[in-house]
Design an enzyme around this catalytic site. Sequence first.
Site, PDB file in Angstrom:
ATOM      1  N   GLY A 127       3.428  -1.751  -5.678  1.00  0.00           N
ATOM      2  CA  GLY A 127       3.098  -3.116  -5.576  1.00  0.00           C
ATOM      3  C   GLY A 127       1.479  -3.404  -6.001  1.00  0.00           C
ATOM      4  O   GLY A 127       1.192  -4.368  -6.684  1.00  0.00           O
ATOM      5  N   ASN A 138       3.581 -11.335   3.776  1.00  0.00           N
ATOM      6  CA  ASN A 138       3.898 -10.082   4.768  1.00  0.00           C
ATOM      7  C   ASN A 138       3.602 -10.088   5.801  1.00  0.00           C
ATOM      8  O   ASN A 138       4.004  -9.252   6.802  1.00  0.00           O
ATOM      9  CB  ASN A 138       3.068  -8.901   3.863  1.00  0.00           C
ATOM     10  CG  ASN A 138       1.787  -9.377   3.595  1.00  0.00           C
ATOM     11  OD1 ASN A 138       1.315 -10.223   3.085  1.00  0.00           O
ATOM     12  ND2 ASN A 138       0.842  -8.222   4.322  1.00  0.00           N
ATOM     13  N   GLN A 167       7.440  -8.718  -0.606  1.00  0.00           N
ATOM     14  CA  GLN A 167       8.121  -8.785   0.605  1.00  0.00           C
ATOM     15  C   GLN A 167       9.512  -9.562   0.508  1.00  0.00           C
ATOM     16  O   GLN A 167      10.180  -9.765   1.228  1.00  0.00           O
ATOM     17  CB  GLN A 167       7.254  -9.640   1.630  1.00  0.00           C
ATOM     18  CG  GLN A 167       6.114  -8.742   1.998  1.00  0.00           C
ATOM     19  CD  GLN A 167       6.637  -7.407   2.796  1.00  0.00           C
ATOM     20  OE1 GLN A 167       7.831  -7.438   3.431  1.00  0.00           O
ATOM     21  NE2 GLN A 167       5.836  -6.439   3.037  1.00  0.00           N
ATOM     22  N   SER A 181       7.756  -3.805  -4.992  1.00  0.00           N
ATOM     23  CA  SER A 181       7.587  -2.141  -4.837  1.00  0.00           C
ATOM     24  C   SER A 181       8.976  -1.584  -4.157  1.00  0.00           C
ATOM     25  O   SER A 181       9.631  -2.360  -3.474  1.00  0.00           O
ATOM     26  CB  SER A 181       6.441  -2.348  -3.626  1.00  0.00           C
ATOM     27  OG  SER A 181       6.379  -1.156  -2.905  1.00  0.00           O
ATOM     28  N   THR A 227       3.605   9.940 -18.079  1.00  0.00           N
ATOM     29  CA  THR A 227       4.898  10.458 -17.883  1.00  0.00           C
ATOM     30  C   THR A 227       5.435   9.919 -16.569  1.00  0.00           C
ATOM     31  O   THR A 227       5.020   9.545 -15.552  1.00  0.00           O
ATOM     32  CB  THR A 227       5.044  11.920 -17.598  1.00  0.00           C
ATOM     33  OG1 THR A 227       4.520  12.652 -18.946  1.00  0.00           O
ATOM     34  CG2 THR A 227       6.527  12.454 -17.464  1.00  0.00           C
ATOM     35  N   CYS A 258      -6.297  -2.300   9.446  1.00  0.00           N
ATOM     36  CA  CYS A 258      -6.708  -1.422  10.471  1.00  0.00           C
ATOM     37  C   CYS A 258      -8.120  -0.754   9.928  1.00  0.00           C
ATOM     38  O   CYS A 258      -8.037  -0.083   9.015  1.00  0.00           O
ATOM     39  CB  CYS A 258      -5.935  -0.458  10.941  1.00  0.00           C
ATOM     40  SG  CYS A 258      -5.571  -0.276  12.583  1.00  0.00           S
TER      41      CYS A 258
HETATM   42  C1  LIG Z   1       2.834  -8.544  -0.054  1.00  0.00           C
HETATM   43  C2  LIG Z   1       2.422  -7.104  -0.511  1.00  0.00           C
HETATM   44  N1  LIG Z   1       1.997  -6.983  -1.596  1.00  0.00           N
HETATM   45  C3  LIG Z   1       1.727  -5.712  -2.201  1.00  0.00           C
HETATM   46  C4  LIG Z   1       1.855  -4.638  -1.064  1.00  0.00           C
HETATM   47  C5  LIG Z   1       1.398  -3.297  -1.850  1.00  0.00           C
HETATM   48  O1  LIG Z   1       2.594  -2.566  -2.211  1.00  0.00           O
HETATM   49  P1  LIG Z   1       2.385  -0.741  -2.353  1.00  0.00           P
HETATM   50  O2  LIG Z   1       2.403  -0.439  -0.959  1.00  0.00           O
HETATM   51  O3  LIG Z   1       3.716  -0.422  -3.136  1.00  0.00           O
HETATM   52  O4  LIG Z   1       1.098  -0.685  -3.318  1.00  0.00           O
HETATM   53  C6  LIG Z   1       2.423  -4.632   0.029  1.00  0.00           C
HETATM   54  C7  LIG Z   1       2.585  -3.726   0.986  1.00  0.00           C
HETATM   55  O5  LIG Z   1       2.397  -3.937   2.078  1.00  0.00           O
HETATM   56  C8  LIG Z   1       2.603  -6.174   0.486  1.00  0.00           C
HETATM   57  O6  LIG Z   1       3.242  -6.278   1.602  1.00  0.00           O
END
Ligand SMILES: Cc1ncc(COP(=O)(O)O)c(C=O)c1O
Length: 380
Positions: free
Chosen positions: A71, A151, A179, A199, A237, A325
């Site tokens: 993501g 999230n 999410q 993701s 790749t 954190c």
């Molecule tokens: C809303 C949102 N966007 C992006 C991400 C990042 O995705 P990734 O962990 O695959 O890089 C997260 C992961 O916590 C997320 O909750």
Amino acid sequence: MTRIYLDHAATTPVHPEVAHVMTEHLSNQYGNPSSIHHYGRESKKLLDEARNLMASSINADFSSIIFTSGGTEANNLAIFGSVYARSNKGKHIITSSIEHHAVLHPFEQLEAEGFEVTYLSVDPSGVISVEDVQAALREDTIFVSVMTVNNETGHRQPLEEIGELLADHQAVFHTDAVQAFGVEKIDVDALRVDLLSVSSHKIYGPKGIGFLYKRNEVDLKRRVFGGEQERKWRSGTENTLAIEGFKQAVNVLKRDMGQRTEHYQKLTDTLLKELDERFIVYEVNGEDSKKVPNIMNISFPGMDVEIFLMNLDLEGIAVSSGSACTAGSIDPSHVLKAMYGEEDPKLRNSIRFSFGIDNTEEEMVVAAEKIKKIIERLQG
Ligand SMILES: Cc1ncc(COP(=O)(O)O)c(C=O)c1O
């Protein structure tokens, strides 16, 4: 001690059917999809199948899927790629103040580079207002990014309405659907988005893989230079092992989505009922009717989030504050700050529960009991 994992918005375990497919693949498939011999063609076939499945899962074209490392990379490619490609059309970009850092930090970087950014705020409902988007839009706005589901709180954002608003505007519309993908049916045409990030590790797939949907007409400035993979949008790749796992996770999701969401709702209802029955004082943050069933952000008046989380972990309950954190201490959540203001005690006493397919209603009873025990202990 039996442990209860209630942090699926951070990441999910790998589904057994995914693990099975990946193990088989790891032992048997190693061709480079760019090679023209048998081994390469076999891998290319699997890659094409995966791309097809990803595309159909969001009602998109085969050619609109760009595999990324997850993501974060999908968001970065969408934001920098699109903004740089359109910088001759304007300097104004819009996002919300409740985005994941994988969106907020790229916007902050662009701001430092001279782009003008509007950060849309939210009220205590947890949902941004379409009127605010409309008010923020300018002739020289070139890019708008609003997440599908938050999230930390689980709140759905009004994408359809924003998509409608932007239909006759030059701005490119991106959404971070990381999410949402596991709990909502997504249709890029219905949402009218140009770019959408997904993701794998939030939907029981492996970590380190995701995709960016890019509507074919939308141009991006490339970020990675090298081979011709992903139609040159993302050279390198392909991670065929992770893509195979991701594909299986999407297959399982397609099959199970309906029963999953029903299950999540049952877990939410049970946890709240069990908290009520124990006379635990709490408040669910944001407007209940506007959130997905698998994420719930709860404020416990009088508690301190750091101490609470530590005690829950000692009791075997894995939850999170939903926020970053840093060096062992928890920064107040930027999402709750946007919803309630800097000084609200909710910033220091809220916990995110996020449910998964393996959680049971019995676990909700145990979690509620442990929460009660900890609150009584800490509050005397
Ligand atoms: C809303 C949102 N966007 C992006 C991400 C990042 O995705 P990734 O962990 O695959 O890089 C997260 C992961 O916590 C997320 O909750």
